[in-house]
Each structure stands twice: as C-alpha cells, then as structure tokens.
Write an enzyme that holds these catalytic residues in place. Structure first.
Site, mmCIF file in Angstrom:
data_model
loop_
_atom_site.group_PDB
_atom_site.id
_atom_site.type_symbol
_atom_site.label_atom_id
_atom_site.label_comp_id
_atom_site.label_asym_id
_atom_site.label_seq_id
_atom_site.Cartn_x
_atom_site.Cartn_y
_atom_site.Cartn_z
ATOM 1 N N ASP A 389 8.889 -8.059 -8.316
ATOM 2 C CA ASP A 389 7.455 -7.867 -8.522
ATOM 3 C C ASP A 389 6.999 -7.911 -9.971
ATOM 4 O O ASP A 389 5.805 -8.044 -10.220
ATOM 5 C CB ASP A 389 6.999 -6.568 -7.861
ATOM 6 C CG ASP A 389 6.864 -6.734 -6.347
ATOM 7 O OD1 ASP A 389 6.533 -7.854 -5.914
ATOM 8 O OD2 ASP A 389 7.078 -5.760 -5.616
ATOM 9 N N TYR A 470 1.960 -4.360 -0.687
ATOM 10 C CA TYR A 470 2.606 -3.072 -0.851
ATOM 11 C C TYR A 470 2.119 -2.311 -2.056
ATOM 12 O O TYR A 470 1.893 -2.888 -3.109
ATOM 13 C CB TYR A 470 4.118 -3.312 -0.977
ATOM 14 C CG TYR A 470 4.887 -2.569 0.074
ATOM 15 C CD1 TYR A 470 4.587 -2.740 1.414
ATOM 16 C CD2 TYR A 470 5.877 -1.673 -0.270
ATOM 17 C CE1 TYR A 470 5.266 -2.030 2.382
ATOM 18 C CE2 TYR A 470 6.562 -0.967 0.689
ATOM 19 C CZ TYR A 470 6.249 -1.153 2.012
ATOM 20 O OH TYR A 470 6.923 -0.445 2.955
HETATM 21 CU CU LIG Z 1 9.153 -1.608 2.854
#
Ligand SMILES: [Cu+2]
Ligand SMILES: *[C@@H]1O[C@H](CO)[C@@H](O)[C@H](O)[C@H]1NC(C)=O
Ligand SMILES: *[C@@H]1O[C@H](CO)[C@@H](O)[C@H](O)[C@H]1NC(C)=O
Ligand SMILES: *[C@@H]1O[C@H](CO)[C@@H](O)[C@H](O)[C@H]1NC(C)=O
Ligand SMILES: *[C@@H]1O[C@H](CO)[C@@H](O)[C@H](O)[C@H]1NC(C)=O
Ligand SMILES: *[C@@H]1O[C@H](CO)[C@@H](O)[C@H](O)[C@H]1NC(C)=O
Ligand SMILES: *[C@@H]1O[C@H](CO)[C@@H](O)[C@H](O)[C@H]1NC(C)=O
Ligand SMILES: *[C@@H]1O[C@H](CO)[C@@H](O)[C@H](O)[C@H]1NC(C)=O
Length: 789
Positions: A389, A470
């Site tokens: 990320d 997320y």
């Molecule tokens: Cu997860």
C-alpha cells in the site's frame, strides 16, 4: 477519440483508480476522490503560554516555502527536463512526488548532543521519466535545499541496496492503454451482456475492471482482470466481483504489441474471445448466478434496533482541556514525562521520533514501512493478489478524522501537507492526539485497612489510512509507566471473491466461505512492517532472550525429598548476530533490549521489553513461503521481527517501487540481515503487525475492528528503580474501618472547576431530530484542500 472520451467518464473514476492502485505511475490519475470532510471539527487549542520544542524537528516533511523553492529549482533543471503535470503527456518527464529525504541518524545525533549544527535539508524527488523510449521512474536526492549555491541533483542510490535509483515503468502510457482496453471490451459486449447481463459502457451500474495476477517482465506486462459491477448507490463495489476474467498482455509502448490473450470462467481457460463466444452458443453452457447489489451491502441500518439503541451511549469528556503540550510549529508533543516529535510522509504516513521518557532516550524512530495484503484463491484474481500500500501512498490517504467517532470529540486534530501530482495539498485533521482513561485501573489493592486504585490514563496519537477498500487505523499509545504501544486495526470492505459453486475448492471452503448468493470471502494475510530504532538509555544496546524454562534442581534445604525438585528458571542469552526472530511458542521467552552500560540502583541492566500487546493474539508473519507474487520484494514479511544493526544506508526496510521489480527490488530486505554482530550496537528492530484474515459472514458489509487488532508493546524492564507510573497517576486511597471512610486523592481530583451541563455528559439526542439542529452549518468540504501557509 471524442466518443472514447465519453466512455472514459462512463467507466467511472473508481475503475481508473482501482486499476492504478496496482500500476500507479501517473500521479494525476491518483485517487483524488470526492470524499467529504467535517470542517467544523477543526479544533486549534489556543496555547496560553507558547510551548516550544527543545530542538528543531529535523524529520519534518518539506514546508510550503521549501517546496516552492525546490519546485523552482527542479523545473529550471535541464537534466530533469520536467514538464508541468497539467501540460504533460506520457512522453514527457513529470514530477511524481516530493518529500524530505530524512537526514542521516549520525548527523541528527551530533545535532542533538550539540557537537554539530542542524543537519542539511535534502529532498527525495521521484520523477516519471517518459521522454526516453524506456519509460522509467527515477529517484533523485536534491540538496542542500535551495536557495543555496551548493544545491545539486544526485541519483538517489545510497538507501537502495540494489545500487540502482530507478525502475522500468511497466505502464507508462496508462491512458492510451485504458482507452485501448475499453475499445477491446466494446468488441465483446455481446459476451458480457450474455454472461454478466450488462457491459462496461452501461450507465449507471455497468462493469468495472480490476487487476488480479500481475506479472511484470522486462518491458512486458501481463495482468488478469476481473469484471466487477459498478455501484453508484453504495460504497460496496468491492463486494460485487463477477465470475469472468480476461488477461491483458503488453510489450513495449506500442499498441500494436498489446493484446487480450485469454479468458477465464467457471474454472476453464479460453484462448480467445471467439473461443468463449463459441462455447457460449453450445447447449448446456453453465452460467453461474450473478453477484448483484442490494440492501445487503449497506453499511448502515437506519431502521429500528433493540431497545436502548436510540439513547446516548456513555462518552468520555476532557473537563479541563488537554494535559499534553504541543509545539504546533515543530510537531513536538510532551506528556507526563514523554517527549517526541511527529513527522508525516506521503508514502508511509506517520512516524514518531526521538521518544524520550523522563529525559532517557527510548526509541529514536518508530513508523510504518510497508502494508502488505496477500490473498489466496483459485481464480486468477484472488489467487495472485498482493497489495503493497505504500505504492499508493499511505500518508496521502490518511483521511480526515471524524470527531466523536474516530477519536474523542475533545481530541486535538493535526493536519498534514504533501506535494503530489503537481500540487501542494493539505489533509486537514488527519492526525488526532488525545488522552483517554481506560475503563479499568492501572493498579489496585485492597487490604483490611485500605483500598488503593490508580487510574489508567494514556495518550494516543492516531491516524487512519483508507487504501481503497480497506481502512487501517494505526496508533501509538503512551502509558504512564513508560510503555509505548503500536497498534493496528483494520476495517472497511473485504476484497471479496466470486463464488463459483461448481468448483471443488468452493465446496471444501478451501480459501474462504460463501457469504452471499454469488460471493465468497478469500483468506488473506495482512502484514504491516514497522521500524523501531531503539535507543534504550543510549545507542549501545543488546537484544536478550530470557527463556522461562523447566529445570530440575537440587537445593540443600530439600532434604525430605530424595529426588531433585522439578521447577523452572530463567535462562538468558544475547542474540549475537543479525537475525529474524519469531514470537516464542507459548510465550516461553521474553525479548528485552538492554543497555550493557547502564544499570538501575539495584545493579540490573536497564532494558525495554518487546512483547505482543493488546490485540488478537500474537501479530503474524506471512503464511505463504517464497511468495510467487512478491518474489524478493518484501522479505521482511517472513518473520515476526528482525534484529539488525542501524545503518545510515539502510533507513527503510521497504520501498514502494519494489512492486515493479519483484525479482530484483530496489531495497532487498534480506540483504539487511547479513550476519553482523549486534552486541552493544545501535539496534533496529523491524516488527510486523497484522492478522490472518479469514473473513466470514460477519465481515459483510464491513470487517470489524475488535477482531482485526494487533499490537506490539515496548515496556520498561528494570529500566527504573520501581514502577515509574507511581508519580504521575491519579488515584484514590480509601481508609477502611469502622469509622467513616476517608478518601485521599493523589495526582489531583475533580473537586472544583469542572462545571458540566448534564447534556455534556449525556447529549439529548432527541434534539437532533428537530429542524433547528438539522439546519446547523456542518461545513462539509472536499477532503483535499490547497495547502495553506
Ligand atoms: Cu483483511
Ligand atoms: C525534454 O523533454 C521534451 C518533451 O517534454 C523532449 O521533446 C526533449 O527532447 C527533451 N530534451 C532532452 C534534452 O531530453
Ligand atoms: C547519508 O550518508 C550517506 C553515506 O553513508 C551519504 O551518501 C548521504 O548523502 C547522506 N544523506 C544525507 C541526507 O545527508
Ligand atoms: C555526539 O554524538 C555523536 C554521534 O553519536 C558522537 O560521535 C559524539 O562523540 C557525540 N559528541 C558529544 C560531545 O557527546
Ligand atoms: C530488457 O530488454 C531490452 C530490450 O527490450 C534489452 O536491451 C535488455 O538487455 C533486457 N534486460 C534484461 C535484464 O533482460
Ligand atoms: C560498555 O561496557 C563495556 C564493558 O561492559 C565496555 O567495553 C564498553 O566500552 C562500554 N561502552 C560504552 C559506550 O561505554
Ligand atoms: C523461490 O521461488 C523461486 C521461483 O519458483 C525459485 O527460483 C527460488 O529458488 C525460490 N527460493 C527459495 C528460497 O526457495
Ligand atoms: C457554512 O460555513 C462555511 C465555512 O465555515 C461557510 O463558508 C458557508 O458559507 C456556511 N454556509 C452557510 C449556509 O451558512
């Protein structure tokens, strides 16, 4: 091209983003979405007496002035030959991003002990080089920062143990490629219509594409894409994968060498669209159910709930303002004997520096290095997904925190600014700092005469990075005894799989569980790597393993027993060489970093223990061995923690651009661990937080944070002569006995000066239903705003 431009808009911003989350290289295409922020929350706490840091924040990212001066210098450089982002094509050189290049620790230590002046300020400059036929992404170091007669541009190599400062850009011509893909998919809309009931051009809820397995070669790219339903009514596009996949292959920047080579459906590979088209015509071709949106993906239920839901829950208040001090200029915080600096980086988010407790050095630097999510499954998307990320900028995606929900309403909120994609932008309220009192005591004891209890109050520094589906909440917690905790919680939408009911793996629940009509979860590991450069009472430290072991011992006082006594004892051994270490089985060992040259009053070596903290069991490392997706790009993921010697040339375990060169990464962490002696040395611990995430029906619609939490704690171990919280806690001692109970408060108590309205403690939520409250100006704005000075 005009009609293509329309399709471009129709295909939705999210399609563009999701795709480039993997292949990001043109910053102007990055995720500049329209998420809103709660401006009304801005809370600058007025300082009565200005509080000043004892040193300059030498870790701070570039100021606006430094950025402006640097931009002038860079755009004047014939060597870089930069074109402004707004006028650039993929055949120009553009500035991807700018940030501070952290000064070397050696120079910082000399500044801190007064033997040298301020370290020079340098910048780390990332250029997307499109001018050359081989498009590259190139790292430069530029400094000392202009205006300065000595400013120079150098290839930035010393922090990359590959010796290189660049990677080949596997998708330099993103826009052309996306247009090309759209054109190709237009030619197969009969297939998508028949199999998925819609096509990529349908509005509003047509199809999106997202990349799964990606193979990057020498100027070649091959990527499997999966179709998703777009979702204009909720945020749940991540939950709408469809069962059809295609493979894109590119070589060179010439569209003549691009092709869609294969298709995948229901466990079968088709060598071309026409082969799939023919198969579809055959009687008995099995079409799986569609995975369609509906109220099941809504994250909120505005309807009725169990009795009590409508009443205000308990809430914390801060009756007398913050008890910590912040130097807002230097981002320096002081609380109850702790002192530390904060810095932000658009790639890695928040770091804390020079953490001291009662003037002793404890941690020189602690911060995120990389966030990996590695999936498994038997389709070409889930089966090969690995997100790193920082490639999409964990700091840049530290979003605006919502007071009263992300952090207490009374928290102090800090902003961070970055230079990205040709603009200086500010994330307002992206960091919160607050004190909190736990619902349990820090210590207590009752005797016949007394009961004495200390409150457990701690300080939290928190941020949340939303990386597409997320949300990672990362926080640093400071406890009154000198303990420092690093804690991660994950939430948001899972990256779900299409449920193909006919596959054996689905019947066996081999990779996850069915959670809706045509939706399955897929197991994945979250592994987030952090650096903790410990300086326990100085830089000369040793990592000691203290085993708690069974033993059989003969004692002279044990005469009545004929066989030796079975008992247990401590067995201490220093780790002498750099190493990867896992958390001990059954918690059978303690890991302590000690200073051989510093003892407490009892002659014991002063140390800080490193231990799993308050999460769901021990933090994990990656389950997959020798990951095919990662190759050598994330070697830190394979053990729980690593012990290495501090080096100015090894400031970071990970590098975002490793993603593009997994076989030959810019930073190969494995090379950090090369058998050097680590006794009485300056040690760096790299540790992982995360979890084996096996989502189940309770992850729909969103993953919950109490089961996704993991944590590591650094806690004093013989560091003081006794518990250091004693002189900074608040508590009460009650005299027991026949007479009237007498209370003695220590560390202050709320007797006077706290005047709270009843509604401060329990807001009257019924009011929120009235017209008057709804009409209140909440000042919602875009969460990215131009930087202010
Ligand atoms: Cu997860
Ligand atoms: C500088 O970049 C432009 C395109 O932006 C290109 O046409 C020119 O050749 C480049 N100059 C050099 C010296 O590379
Ligand atoms: C840090 O030290 C290295 C040598 O170890 C040197 O090449 C580099 O320029 C230094 N970095 C900065 C920012 O001063
Ligand atoms: C200051 O710190 C540096 C780096 O640790 C060290 O080499 C130097 O001797 C120290 N100087 C003083 C005056 O303590
Ligand atoms: C990559 O391909 C280019 C030609 O496209 C070739 O010149 C180069 O040597 C190749 N590099 C490697 C490492 O194979
Ligand atoms: C620490 O102590 C060891 C012996 O215990 C000694 O050899 C070493 O020089 C000391 N280091 C420092 C920095 O004082
Ligand atoms: C990891 O996998 C690659 C590719 O299969 C193989 O070449 C390499 O030897 C493996 N490495 C280890 C340490 O097993
Ligand atoms: C709400 O507040 C913002 C900023 O505080 C202001 O710009 C805006 O005009 C206000 N809107 C209304 C309707 O009062």
């Amino acid at each position: 091209m005009a009609s293509f431009a329309k399709f471009w808009i129709a295909i939705s911003a999210s399609a563009v983003f999701l795709w480039f989350a993997f292949l990001a290289s043109a910053p102007f295409l990055r995720h500049v979405d329209s998420y809103l922020e709660f401006l009304a929350s801005t809370r600058e706490v007025p300082e009565i007496t200005p509080f000043q840091a004892p040193y300059r924040n030498v870790w701070a990212d570039l100021s606006q002035q430094e950025t402006d001066d640097l931009l002038g210098f860079l755009f004047d450089s014939p060597e870089l030959n930069l074109t402004e982002a707004s006028q650039a094509t993929s055949r120009d050189n553009t500035l991807m991003q700018l940030g501070v290049l952290q000064p070397n620790k050696t120079d910082i230590l000399c500044y801190l002990n007064g033997s040298a002046g301020l370290p020079e300020r340098w910048a780390h400059v990332v250029v997307a080089q499109g001018v050359t036929e081989d498009a590259c992404i190139v790292n430069y170091m530029v400094g000392p920062l202009p205006p300065n007669a000595l400013t120079e541009i150098r290839p930035l190599k010393y922090i990359f143990n590959s010796g290189r400062n660049h990677v080949i850009n596997p998708v330099p011509d993103q826009e052309d490629l996306l247009m090309w893909i759209i054109g190709e998919l237009q030619g197969v809309s009969d297939i998508t219509q028949k199999m998925l009931g819609t096509d990529v051009f349908a509005s509003p809820d047509g199809l999106d594409i997202r990349a799964g397995a990606v193979y990057i070669g020498n100027r070649t790219l091959s990527a499997w894409f999966q179709f998703y339903r777009q979702d204009s009514s909720s945020d749940a596009g991540w939950l709408l994968p469809q069962g059809l996949y295609f493979k894109l292959q590119t070589a060179t920047r010439d569209a003549a060498n691009w092709k869609i080579s294969q298709w995948y459906y229901n466990g079968l590979v088709y060598e071309s669209a026409s082969e799939l088209r023919e198969a579809l015509k055959r009687p008995g071709f099995l079409l799986n159910p569609l995975n369609l949106n509906g109220p099941w993906t809504d994250t909120e239920d505005f309807g009725e709930g169990p009795p009590g839901r409508e009443l205000p829950p308990p809430t914390m208040i801060q009756p007398s303002g913050p008890r910590f001090k912040i130097d807002h200029q230097q981002n320096f915080i002081s609380w109850m004997g702790f002192e530390f600096f904060i810095s932000t980086s658009q790639e890695r988010g928040l770091s804390l520096h020079n953490i001291r407790f009662d003037s002793d050095t404890v941690i020189f630097e602690v911060g995120l290095q990389e966030a990996l999510a590695h999936y498994a499954g038997d389709d070409p998307a889930q089966g090969a997904l690995a997100f790193v990320d920082t490639l999409d900028n964990m700091g840049f995606h530290m979003r605006n925190l919502v007071p009263g929900y992300d952090c207490p309403a009374y928290a102090t909120y800090l902003s961070a600014s970055y230079h990205n994609g040709g603009a200086s932008l500010t994330r307002k309220n992206s960091i919160c700092v607050f004190e909190y009192t736990a619902d349990h005591a820090l210590r207590r004891h009752t005797s016949d005469e007394h009961v004495s209890i200390s409150r457990n109050t701690y300080l939290v520094v928190r941020s949340v990075s939303t990386m597409g589906n997320y949300d990672f909440t990362i926080e640093y917690i400071f406890y009154l005894d000198g303990t420092i905790e690093v804690k991660l919680r994950a939430s948001g939408f899972i990256w779900a799989a299409f449920h193909t009911p006919t596959l054996e793996s689905a019947k066996r629940n081999e990779y996850g569980y069915r959670v809706h009509e045509a939706l399955a979860t897929s197991m994945h590991d979250h592994v987030l790597n952090f650096k903790a450069d410990l300086d326990v009472a100085g830089t000369s430290n040793t990592f000691v393993r203290v085993g708690i072991q069974p033993a059989t011992v003969e004692y002279p006082w044990d005469e009545e027993i004929t066989t030796p006594r079975n008992t247990m004892h401590l067995v201490e051994r220093a780790v002498e060489k750099e190493a990867g270490i896992n958390w001990p089985a059954k918690s059978g060992e303690m890991y302590v970093v000690i200073n051989d040259n510093s003892t407490n009053s009892w002659g014991e070596k002063r140390g800080y223990r490193i231990t799993p903290g308050t999460g769901m069991g021990n933090p994990i490392h990656l389950s997959i061995l020798n990951s095919t997706a990662l190759r050598k790009s994330a070697e830190w993921a394979y053990k729980d923690l690593w012990l290495v010697k501090q080096k100015d040339t090894e400031p970071r375990s990970a590098e975002p651009l490793n993603y593009y060169v997994p076989q030959d990464p810019l930073v190969d962490f494995a090379k950090f661990v090369d058998d050097e002696d680590v006794v009485d040395e300056d040690l760096v611990i790299y540790f992982n937080l995360g979890s084996h995430h096996i989502p189940h029906s309770g992850d729909i619609p969103n993953t919950l944070m109490h089961t996704s939490a993991s944590s590591v704690m650094f806690t004093p171990f013989n560091f003081h002569d006794r518990d250091a919280s004693r002189r900074r806690v608040q508590g009460v001692k009650l005299e027991l006995g026949d007479e009237e109970t007498q209370a003695r408060y220590f560390g202050g108590r709320h007797l006077e000066g706290v005047n709270l309205k009843e509604t401060d403690l329990e807001p009257d939520l019924l009011k929120y239903g009235s017209e008057r409250q709804i009409a209140r100006n909440m000042s919602w704005i875009y969460n990215l705003i131009p930087r202010e000075n």
